[in-house]
Design a protein around this motif. Sequence first.
Motif, PDB file in Angstrom:
ATOM      1  N   GLY A 183      -4.356  -9.811   2.910  1.00 17.22           N
ATOM      2  CA  GLY A 183      -5.238 -10.061   1.782  1.00 17.22           C
ATOM      3  C   GLY A 183      -4.516 -10.710   0.623  1.00 17.22           C
ATOM      4  N   LEU A 184      -3.339 -10.205   0.286  1.00 19.77           N
ATOM      5  CA  LEU A 184      -2.587 -10.772  -0.830  1.00 19.77           C
ATOM      6  C   LEU A 184      -2.065 -12.157  -0.495  1.00 19.77           C
ATOM      7  N   ALA A 185      -1.649 -12.376   0.760  1.00 25.15           N
ATOM      8  CA  ALA A 185      -1.199 -13.713   1.162  1.00 25.15           C
ATOM      9  C   ALA A 185      -2.334 -14.722   1.034  1.00 25.15           C
ATOM     10  N   THR A 186      -3.519 -14.331   1.471  1.00 25.73           N
ATOM     11  CA  THR A 186      -4.678 -15.219   1.365  1.00 25.73           C
ATOM     12  C   THR A 186      -5.029 -15.464  -0.094  1.00 25.73           C
ATOM     13  N   ALA A 187      -4.939 -14.420  -0.904  1.00 24.61           N
ATOM     14  CA  ALA A 187      -5.254 -14.564  -2.335  1.00 24.61           C
ATOM     15  C   ALA A 187      -4.325 -15.574  -2.992  1.00 24.61           C
ATOM     16  N   ILE A 188      -3.035 -15.457  -2.730  1.00 29.30           N
ATOM     17  CA  ILE A 188      -2.063 -16.394  -3.308  1.00 29.30           C
ATOM     18  C   ILE A 188      -2.349 -17.810  -2.851  1.00 29.30           C
ATOM     19  N   SER A 189      -2.533 -17.957  -1.542  1.00 31.11           N
ATOM     20  CA  SER A 189      -2.711 -19.282  -0.974  1.00 31.11           C
ATOM     21  C   SER A 189      -3.971 -19.962  -1.500  1.00 31.11           C
ATOM     22  N   CYS A 190      -5.029 -19.201  -1.677  1.00 26.81           N
ATOM     23  CA  CYS A 190      -6.278 -19.764  -2.191  1.00 26.81           C
ATOM     24  C   CYS A 190      -6.191 -20.037  -3.696  1.00 26.81           C
ATOM     25  N   ALA A 191      -5.568 -19.131  -4.436  1.00 25.43           N
ATOM     26  CA  ALA A 191      -5.454 -19.308  -5.891  1.00 25.43           C
ATOM     27  C   ALA A 191      -4.547 -20.482  -6.232  1.00 25.43           C
ATOM     28  N   VAL A 236      -5.380 -14.050  -9.957  1.00 27.74           N
ATOM     29  CA  VAL A 236      -6.200 -13.272  -9.027  1.00 27.74           C
ATOM     30  C   VAL A 236      -6.533 -11.923  -9.672  1.00 27.74           C
ATOM     31  N   ARG A 237      -7.793 -11.537  -9.612  1.00 31.26           N
ATOM     32  CA  ARG A 237      -8.212 -10.238 -10.127  1.00 31.26           C
ATOM     33  C   ARG A 237      -8.251  -9.251  -8.966  1.00 31.26           C
ATOM     34  N   ILE A 238      -7.513  -8.158  -9.096  1.00 36.00           N
ATOM     35  CA  ILE A 238      -7.420  -7.153  -8.031  1.00 36.00           C
ATOM     36  C   ILE A 238      -8.041  -5.861  -8.531  1.00 36.00           C
ATOM     37  N   HIS A 239      -9.074  -5.396  -7.822  1.00 28.61           N
ATOM     38  CA  HIS A 239      -9.824  -4.203  -8.214  1.00 28.61           C
ATOM     39  C   HIS A 239      -9.445  -3.063  -7.269  1.00 28.61           C
ATOM     40  N   LEU A 240      -8.734  -2.059  -7.781  1.00 30.29           N
ATOM     41  CA  LEU A 240      -8.329  -0.909  -6.973  1.00 30.29           C
ATOM     42  C   LEU A 240      -9.426   0.158  -6.998  1.00 30.29           C
TER      43      LEU A 240
END
Length: 429
Positions: A16-24, A124-128
């Motif tokens: 998830g974080l890898a995809t977030a970085i790559s897309c952002a 990226v906004r991350i909602h825990l």
Amino acid sequence: MQDHLHIIIVGAGLSGLATAISCAQTGHTVEVIEQAQELAEVGAGLQVTPNASRLFKHWGLPDSIWHSVVEPKTLTVHRYTGAVLAHDDTFDTHIRARYVAPFVDVHRVDLQQALYARATDLGVRIHLSERLKTLEESPAMVTTESGNQYRGDLIVAADGLWSRCRECLVGRKDDPLPTGDLAYRVVLEVDQIADPKLRAWVQNPQVHFWVGPGAHVVSYSMRRGDMINIVLLVPDNLPPGVSRQQGSVEEMRALFTGWDPVLTQFLSYVDKVDKWKLMHHAEMDTWINDSSTLVFVGDACHPMLPYLAQGANSSLEDGAVLGGLLGHLKSKSQLPQILRLYESLRKSRGEAIARETFKQRHDFHMPDGPEQVKRDEVFLSQLGAEIRGAFPSRWTCPEVQPWLYGYDAVKEVEDAVARNPGIFVTSNL
């Protein structure tokens, strides 16, 4: 880029974080929802192979990741008695020469925190503390158990082995299946180890495997040689429906009675251990829903045995390829074709690696007997020589290693875009 997407990622694990970085990185708006309250020290060590470590620079990960990893100098395969079957005395040098990227060992949380820091740096906004309740595909919307709703153009299912998104796609409960194996995961601080020879073993980074009847063990250093990770892979005896529980140290040690004294001495320092049931899934028919608003990455679509250390690495590949392709999107109308291209690039590789892990289990878990004798003859025939042809340890096999470690997700995207120019052309009409 003429158009950009609002992307909702379900899961803040590695994929998830890898995809977030790559897309952002390519200009998309990204939100991540994660059910955990914090990104804590779950799991233990990871072996990051060149196919994934080469992405750290591409993504601009913080220097902290390089300060926390170790680069093992040697790799050794032992028979369970301790006898050496295979040994690469300059493993680090060979890997860098072949793949222009290192093989590194790292604590999972160190990598997750580095990815998290880079993602948030990119906006990226991350909602825990947000657990998925329902998923609507058209228009794309996620509703969480707290009642919050997240709408976007695309939902990325990065919610792992027990994926709720997968259940939403197939329309039924879809629990993972046991592989028949479980893992004891052990982490020892160097200060817990009294024996000076074993302390030196940890502080001089190296990878060791012990292969035996129905089981094998892998060990490697982490955190600059201050810690050792030991994973013991044995037949599964956890009850049905139990995926993880605290293990018995005495039971664990008993399973390795008669194994290499170096290994059993390490185990003598263990005072607690967890047991993890190793699970997998049948291959999915597709990684994309009919309306092209849901796409899968990582363990949610291709979980695999850890026997080639490629679960995390292939998840990072997924994120890099998906984000890289979406970076070439010029119109939202191109999204269905881009997702199909992603699936064509990633599905066959992810599933092939998952199948290869079972082959590695076969070669590392052979019972004593004629087949094992032949395996050991193959090992020993190439001890001290350059390995040629198929080899029982895929970690140094000249046929399998280049296929795994030589993969370059960034180049894969560039080549795919060049081969498929029609997908990325926007009409002036």
